[in-house]
Design a protein around this motif. Structure first.
Motif, PDB file in Angstrom:
ATOM      1  N   GLY A 303       0.764  -1.239   0.000  1.00  0.00           N
ATOM      2  CA  GLY A 303       0.000   0.000   0.000  1.00  0.00           C
ATOM      3  C   GLY A 303       0.793   1.285   0.000  1.00  0.00           C
ATOM      4  O   GLY A 303       0.253   2.341  -0.266  1.00  0.00           O
ATOM      5  N   ARG A 304       2.083   1.237   0.262  1.00  0.00           N
ATOM      6  CA  ARG A 304       2.844   2.479   0.386  1.00  0.00           C
ATOM      7  C   ARG A 304       3.838   2.597  -0.772  1.00  0.00           C
ATOM      8  O   ARG A 304       4.503   1.615  -1.102  1.00  0.00           O
ATOM      9  N   ALA A 305       3.940   3.785  -1.364  1.00  0.00           N
ATOM     10  CA  ALA A 305       4.865   3.953  -2.486  1.00  0.00           C
ATOM     11  C   ALA A 305       6.302   3.781  -2.002  1.00  0.00           C
ATOM     12  O   ALA A 305       6.728   4.423  -1.051  1.00  0.00           O
ATOM     13  N   THR A 306       7.046   2.885  -2.659  1.00  0.00           N
ATOM     14  CA  THR A 306       8.444   2.665  -2.272  1.00  0.00           C
ATOM     15  C   THR A 306       9.395   2.982  -3.426  1.00  0.00           C
ATOM     16  O   THR A 306      10.581   2.664  -3.366  1.00  0.00           O
ATOM     17  N   SER A 307       8.859   3.556  -4.504  1.00  0.00           N
ATOM     18  CA  SER A 307       9.730   4.024  -5.587  1.00  0.00           C
ATOM     19  C   SER A 307       9.003   5.168  -6.291  1.00  0.00           C
ATOM     20  O   SER A 307       7.782   5.292  -6.163  1.00  0.00           O
ATOM     21  N   PRO A 308       9.763   6.006  -7.022  1.00  0.00           N
ATOM     22  CA  PRO A 308       9.113   7.155  -7.684  1.00  0.00           C
ATOM     23  C   PRO A 308       8.074   6.693  -8.703  1.00  0.00           C
ATOM     24  O   PRO A 308       8.260   5.660  -9.353  1.00  0.00           O
ATOM     25  N   ALA A 309       7.008   7.464  -8.848  1.00  0.00           N
ATOM     26  CA  ALA A 309       5.945   7.130  -9.800  1.00  0.00           C
ATOM     27  C   ALA A 309       6.527   7.050 -11.209  1.00  0.00           C
ATOM     28  O   ALA A 309       7.445   7.780 -11.559  1.00  0.00           O
ATOM     29  N   GLY A 310       6.022   6.129 -12.004  1.00  0.00           N
ATOM     30  CA  GLY A 310       6.395   6.056 -13.415  1.00  0.00           C
ATOM     31  C   GLY A 310       7.585   5.165 -13.711  1.00  0.00           C
ATOM     32  O   GLY A 310       7.949   4.987 -14.871  1.00  0.00           O
ATOM     33  N   VAL A 311       8.206   4.586 -12.698  1.00  0.00           N
ATOM     34  CA  VAL A 311       9.371   3.729 -12.935  1.00  0.00           C
ATOM     35  C   VAL A 311       8.947   2.473 -13.715  1.00  0.00           C
ATOM     36  O   VAL A 311       7.846   1.959 -13.535  1.00  0.00           O
ATOM     37  N   THR A 312       9.837   2.010 -14.601  1.00  0.00           N
ATOM     38  CA  THR A 312       9.576   0.756 -15.312  1.00  0.00           C
ATOM     39  C   THR A 312       9.926  -0.408 -14.388  1.00  0.00           C
ATOM     40  O   THR A 312      10.985  -0.404 -13.751  1.00  0.00           O
ATOM     41  N   VAL A 313       9.044  -1.388 -14.332  1.00  0.00           N
ATOM     42  CA  VAL A 313       9.224  -2.511 -13.399  1.00  0.00           C
ATOM     43  C   VAL A 313       9.102  -3.826 -14.155  1.00  0.00           C
ATOM     44  O   VAL A 313       8.299  -3.939 -15.082  1.00  0.00           O
ATOM     45  N   TYR A 314       9.864  -4.809 -13.760  1.00  0.00           N
ATOM     46  CA  TYR A 314       9.699  -6.191 -14.257  1.00  0.00           C
ATOM     47  C   TYR A 314       9.467  -7.063 -13.042  1.00  0.00           C
ATOM     48  O   TYR A 314      10.269  -7.034 -12.107  1.00  0.00           O
ATOM     49  N   ASN A 315       8.371  -7.814 -13.020  1.00  0.00           N
ATOM     50  CA  ASN A 315       7.983  -8.540 -11.811  1.00  0.00           C
ATOM     51  C   ASN A 315       7.635 -10.007 -12.105  1.00  0.00           C
ATOM     52  O   ASN A 315       6.478 -10.432 -11.979  1.00  0.00           O
ATOM     53  N   PRO A 316       8.649 -10.812 -12.521  1.00  0.00           N
ATOM     54  CA  PRO A 316       8.353 -12.243 -12.691  1.00  0.00           C
ATOM     55  C   PRO A 316       8.150 -12.884 -11.324  1.00  0.00           C
ATOM     56  O   PRO A 316       8.943 -12.672 -10.416  1.00  0.00           O
ATOM     57  N   ALA A 317       7.084 -13.671 -11.179  1.00  0.00           N
ATOM     58  CA  ALA A 317       6.748 -14.228  -9.858  1.00  0.00           C
ATOM     59  C   ALA A 317       7.499 -15.522  -9.563  1.00  0.00           C
ATOM     60  O   ALA A 317       7.511 -15.983  -8.411  1.00  0.00           O
ATOM     61  N   PHE A 318       8.099 -16.122 -10.587  1.00  0.00           N
ATOM     62  CA  PHE A 318       8.791 -17.410 -10.413  1.00  0.00           C
ATOM     63  C   PHE A 318      10.095 -17.403 -11.187  1.00  0.00           C
ATOM     64  O   PHE A 318      10.283 -16.593 -12.092  1.00  0.00           O
ATOM     65  N   ASP A 319      10.986 -18.326 -10.812  1.00  0.00           N
ATOM     66  CA  ASP A 319      12.159 -18.590 -11.644  1.00  0.00           C
ATOM     67  C   ASP A 319      12.368 -20.090 -11.719  1.00  0.00           C
ATOM     68  O   ASP A 319      11.694 -20.861 -11.029  1.00  0.00           O
TER      69      ASP A 319
END
Ligand code: MRU
Length: 342
Positions: A303-319
């Motif tokens: 719920g809390r912003a932990t990086s600046p708005a608009g950042v590009t993110v990659y979020n693979p849930a598994f490896d």
């Protein structure tokens, strides 16, 4: 589990009528702060619960999906529609597709039955899937504890994510091994990776271990290397979401890194998983579909912003951990060593 609420259960309908019942899930997104159960009365309720990780962990997803099919089990056609929809909830854990295939088969076999009997047949299949999972967890615990029986008393065992009672229809896979070691008086000390970004280790695994009175220490994922270097870890045991024919194993993001670190420090790395997690249709882990989740899980953790708005993110849930890094796979039938074929 002491204090426990069940991970999932089927609640009878009015007049103790089973087929008019519904699925009750422990909402894992609220743990450990709150113990909240959610009533799922439609296929869509369960689809949403799986997607948002209210129920999660490969075997538990399979069990929940099987019960979800019963919420629509009027005819063979509605079963097929429910299975098709549930199959879109999450892509990586093969237990989901395994359970849905079983429900489809049960639907096919019962297609000519009167509606009431058909619904009973479907519920019986979902309950069988749940019960078999409970038994597989127990057997994995026994085989894993036998495998690790030579570890010195009080040895450190590191785990990643949550592969406990919250992730299965029974006592867990990786954690079932630890629970059994504890029952045998081996006093394991569990090093728990917090498991970024959704903290299944910190929120769920620690919760389960503390309820059972098992010694554990929580670490950030990035601390595992140092903890291993300090000689505190004698074995690593994690779960899996899908294991390819060659033994490559997909599990929560970060598992591959842990396996690599274990190799670098000469620590055995084990996967604990039931046969429903094996996908022999895929030759290697390259073909395992990896779920990519919403960037908000990283930029707005809880719920809390932990990086600046608009950042590009990659979020693979598994490896995928390559089989060469896996010392053994603990199944309900025994331990498979990577040198032999899975
Ligand atoms: O995204 P999750 O929480 O469903 O991921 C769960 C895992 O990666 C578990 O380790 C795996 O499903 C095995 S559970 C016995």
């Amino acid at each position: 589990m002491a204090n426990r609420a069940e991970t999932l259960r089927w609640e009878c309908g009015s007049n103790q009528n089973n087929v008019d019942g519904h699925l009750v899930l422990l909402d894992q997104t609220r743990l450990p702060a709150e113990i909240i159960e959610i009533d799922c009365r439609t296929v869509e309720d369960v689809w949403q619960a799986i997607r948002r990780l209210a129920v999660r962990g490969a075997p538990a997803i399979g069990c929940a999906a099987a019960y979800a099919v019963c919420l629509s089990a009027a005819t063979f056609d509605t079963v097929e529609q429910a299975c098709d929809h549930l199959a879109t909830s999450r892509p990586t854990a093969v237990n989901l597709f395994w359970a849905l295939d079983r429900m489809r088969e049960a639907g096919k076999r019962g297609a000519t039955l009167p509606a009431g009997e058909f619904a009973e047949r479907m519920l019986a299949e979902a309950q069988a899937i749940h019960e078999e999972d409970r038994q597989m967890c127990a057997d994995i615990g026994q085989h894993g504890a036998d495998l690790l029986s030579d570890l010195p008393m009080g040895s450190g065992i590191l785990t990643h994510c949550n592969a406990g009672a919250l992730a299965t229809g029974g006592d867990g896979t990786a954690l079932s091994v630890i629970f059994e070691l504890a029952r045998r008086g081996r006093r394991p000390h569990v090093w728990v990776d917090e498991t970024r970004p959704l903290l299944q280790g910190a929120r769920l695994t620690v919760w389960e271990l503390m309820q059972r009175g098992i010694d554990c220490t929580l670490i950030c994922d990035s601390m595992a290397a140092q903890v291993m270097r300090e000689g505190r870890v004698q074995a690593v045991v994690t779960g899996a979401d899908r294991i390819a024919a060659n033994g490559d194993a997909a599990n929560k993001i970060g598992t591959y890194g842990v396996a690599t670190l274990a190799k670098a420090h000469g620590i055995p790395f084990y996967i604990a998983a039931p046969s429903s997690t094996f996908d022999r249709s895929l030759a290697t882990g390259e073909a395992i579909p990896i779920e990519v989740r919403d960037s908000l899980e990283i930029t707005h953790g809880f719920g809390r912003a932990t990086s600046p708005a608009g950042v590009t993110v990659y979020n693979p849930a598994f490896d995928v951990t390559p089989v060469g890094l896996i010392s053994g796979i603990i199944t309900e039938a025994g331990v498979v060593h990577p040198s032999s074929r899975c």
